[in-house]
Design a protein around this motif. Sequence first.
Motif, PDB file in Angstrom:
ATOM      1  N   ARG A  13     -20.482  34.009 -26.533  1.00 31.46           N
ATOM      2  CA  ARG A  13     -19.500  34.600 -27.437  1.00 31.46           C
ATOM      3  C   ARG A  13     -19.062  35.964 -26.927  1.00 31.46           C
ATOM      4  NH1 ARG A  13     -20.694  35.578 -32.307  1.00 31.46           N
ATOM      5  NH2 ARG A  13     -22.751  36.254 -31.687  1.00 31.46           N
ATOM      6  N   SER A  82     -12.317  32.269 -33.715  1.00 28.79           N
ATOM      7  CA  SER A  82     -13.510  32.657 -32.977  1.00 28.79           C
ATOM      8  C   SER A  82     -14.423  33.521 -33.844  1.00 28.79           C
ATOM      9  CB  SER A  82     -13.085  33.398 -31.712  1.00 28.79           C
ATOM     10  OG  SER A  82     -14.183  34.012 -31.109  1.00 28.79           O
ATOM     11  N   GLN A  83     -13.814  34.452 -34.573  1.00 34.86           N
ATOM     12  CA  GLN A  83     -14.621  35.322 -35.422  1.00 34.86           C
ATOM     13  C   GLN A  83     -15.166  34.589 -36.633  1.00 34.86           C
ATOM     14  OE1 GLN A  83     -12.316  38.751 -36.470  1.00 34.86           O
ATOM     15  NE2 GLN A  83     -12.555  39.546 -34.388  1.00 34.86           N
ATOM     16  N   GLN A  86     -17.652  31.989 -35.670  1.00 37.68           N
ATOM     17  CA  GLN A  86     -18.656  32.511 -34.744  1.00 37.68           C
ATOM     18  C   GLN A  86     -18.728  31.644 -33.493  1.00 37.68           C
ATOM     19  OE1 GLN A  86     -20.320  35.349 -35.368  1.00 37.68           O
ATOM     20  NE2 GLN A  86     -19.394  35.598 -37.375  1.00 37.68           N
ATOM     21  N   HIS A  87     -17.536  31.346 -32.953  1.00 39.52           N
ATOM     22  CA  HIS A  87     -17.476  30.414 -31.832  1.00 39.52           C
ATOM     23  C   HIS A  87     -16.882  31.119 -30.617  1.00 39.52           C
ATOM     24  CE1 HIS A  87     -17.800  26.219 -30.637  1.00 39.52           C
ATOM     25  NE2 HIS A  87     -16.728  26.419 -29.902  1.00 39.52           N
ATOM     26  N   PRO A  88     -17.367  30.825 -29.393  1.00 39.69           N
ATOM     27  CA  PRO A  88     -16.859  31.516 -28.199  1.00 39.69           C
ATOM     28  C   PRO A  88     -15.343  31.402 -28.059  1.00 39.69           C
ATOM     29  CG  PRO A  88     -18.766  30.172 -27.648  1.00 39.69           C
ATOM     30  CD  PRO A  88     -18.422  29.866 -29.079  1.00 39.69           C
TER      31      PRO A  88
END
Length: 725
Positions: A13, A82-83, A86-88
């Motif tokens: 991440r 992504s935020q 919580q994903h790359p």
Amino acid sequence: MPIIRVAVPVPKRQFFEYQHSSALEPGIRVRVPFGPRKLIGVVLETTKESQWQSDKLKAILDVLDETSIFSSVQLKLCQWLSQYYQHPIGDVLHSAMPVSLRKGGSSQPKPVSFLRTTDEGQQIPSENLGKARKQQQLLAQLQQGEASYSSILAQYASTTVKAAVQKKLIEQVERIPSLDTDWLAHLNIGEKPLPNVEQAIAISQITAKIGEYASFLIEGVTGSGKTEVYLQAIESVLTQGKQVLILVPEIGLTPQTVERFAKRFNVLVGILHSNLTDNERLLVWQQSQAGQLPIIIGTRSAIFTPMKNPGMLIVDEEHDSSYKQQDGLRYHARDLAVMRAAQEKIPLILGSATPALESLNNALNGKYQHLILNERAGNASHPKQQVLDIRNQPLEFGLAKGIIERIGQHLAQESQVMLFINRRGYAPALVCHTCGHVEECPGCNKPYTLHKQLYKLQCHHCGSAKAIPKRCQSCNSTELSAMGLGTEQLEQGLQTLFPQYTSVRIDSDSARGKNRLNDMLDKINRNEYQILIGTQILSKGHHFPNVTLVVILEVDGALFSADYRAAEHLAQLVTQLAGRAGRAEKPGEMWLQTHDPSHPLLQDLLNNGYSHFARYALLEREQAMLPPHTYQALFRAQSSDPRLANQLLMDISMQFSYSKHVQCIGPLPALMEKRQGKFRMQLVLSSRNRAALQHALSQAMPNIEQLPLASKVRWALDVDPQDFM
Ligand code: ADP
Ligand code: ZN
Ligand code: ZN
């Protein structure tokens, strides 16, 4: 030298830094060295200073695009995804682009294979092909106009195509499909019904908001003319030269749906479904990005399609669970649609007869504008819904006597009947009559399903299969018998009871393969089948005008499920199924067989309807502090040693012990405790405050990734989880 921050598709991440001779615009693809590999990344920004003060940054190998392949809104949405999940970011951006671009392919249009008739093929009557029926059909179809190779392969066997090519009746050509640069010029509004009062109100409310952000929830009973409202709302968008993106559930994207939109407006409709080749998918992406497609219809991932002139977003059957991706980037396309509409400043319509409680809550608290359609459109009336108490009743093929009589009556009136059962296969278990032993999948500790037609036992949880044993594994007896009922057996039973009528079974076994489902749906609409038997697939928005009786079997399990969403899903299923009955002139009825006729859920649903049930369910969720009144995130862990999975989740929960606003529940075993030999555990985080939960997750994730067990045990985070299996 400028430093370029690049999102690389790896499970980390963070972004990575590279050097390049000049600054690069965000959204451009680059090829970069990554350890021993070369990966395709996306530029996030150009800076002068390295985050890590490193002067040994590697150089970018290749720059693949001249300009960004994403719009600035798309880049923003990906950052948000992504935020929030919580994903790359590298993986999010990859998910947002067509496969061929992920692989580094050119973003310029490439030729597509088409099939068309040769001069000779155009001349000869297709009947001349005599016995070659499929070739006849193919030729007749192409005589009407060319078609893409893949669309033909979705309908015909490749041998059929080859044979016709060999006979020089048809030929394959490669070219860039003609672009519809001027669709606005031939946009033409086809015949349309006069909206009823409720529809008219909905349409005017929506069209009043064109050009700004607004979210609408259309809560319209089945057959109330929601699609008609979409069509008339779209009309005003298209006449302004703007585009519309429509999401439908996995199974809702039938040629009938597409045709309805194409016909109404006399324009090309871009379609995004799982049967497309990578190149075709890319083409729809490019055409939409260039503003050459006025209407784009697709399933979940179509939400990432760029639009040059965005005008409106629609999510049909918004309650459908297929909108939530269940692995990798576990996003909800409906939630992303809300974010996107806000960013693009366009209206969003969510529509359903059975809205998700999340959406209903947003409508009731004013976040969405609530549009209600209570009347069925045209002359159709509401179906009658009833339960049948089957306690102490003899059942034949799972059907009560009264139901069998009803089926006979409806069939005699030349109507179609539809039977729903939640299990495919012949029977959900194979039991030894002598000792009671049940054949179980060793990996999942669950009974195997008996599939008589395939002659095998199959585990519906992991897919493993084996031949049907002749003898009991435990006592060697040969007296093995099928227990319970599945679609296969029900179909056999109905053929025995009603041999003079034809039946069709629609489940994921029979609908497998290209276009099988569409074929079956077509034949149903041509009345070639009178009895329809199937699973969930039947409930998904199909319009079967001649179905007047719907029978629901064996849903009692859902009344006692440990999943708090089970009641909501059952209510949606029953209502959607009932909604398949009586959609045209003939009135319809639905019967539900149950051992628990006085169950409060069933009583509320059948007496007062889904909308009453849903409002009551929302109150219950509030009292129980469950979503949508609270927000959840779920950590899943699985391991062949249950202690390791448990320990990792204990370690994770420690990371939240100081957070006042986040409550941890677990670790607990998942509803499906074991799958493929792996023990599965869960940790639920819950909070009344979404921002607090988000904040706690962002703080904890870097630490969690560093936990010693995090690299040994398989685990994943699911934000806003939809199921606890
Ligand atoms: P839904 O999307 O709610 O299932 P549809 O829009 O498909 O409903 O409408 C159901 C049927 O009623 C369709 O055949 C449609 O053409 C017809 N219909 C819709 N609105 C009207 C109307 N105002 N007058 C007459 N028929 C209508
Ligand atoms: Zn036995
Ligand atoms: Zn299994």
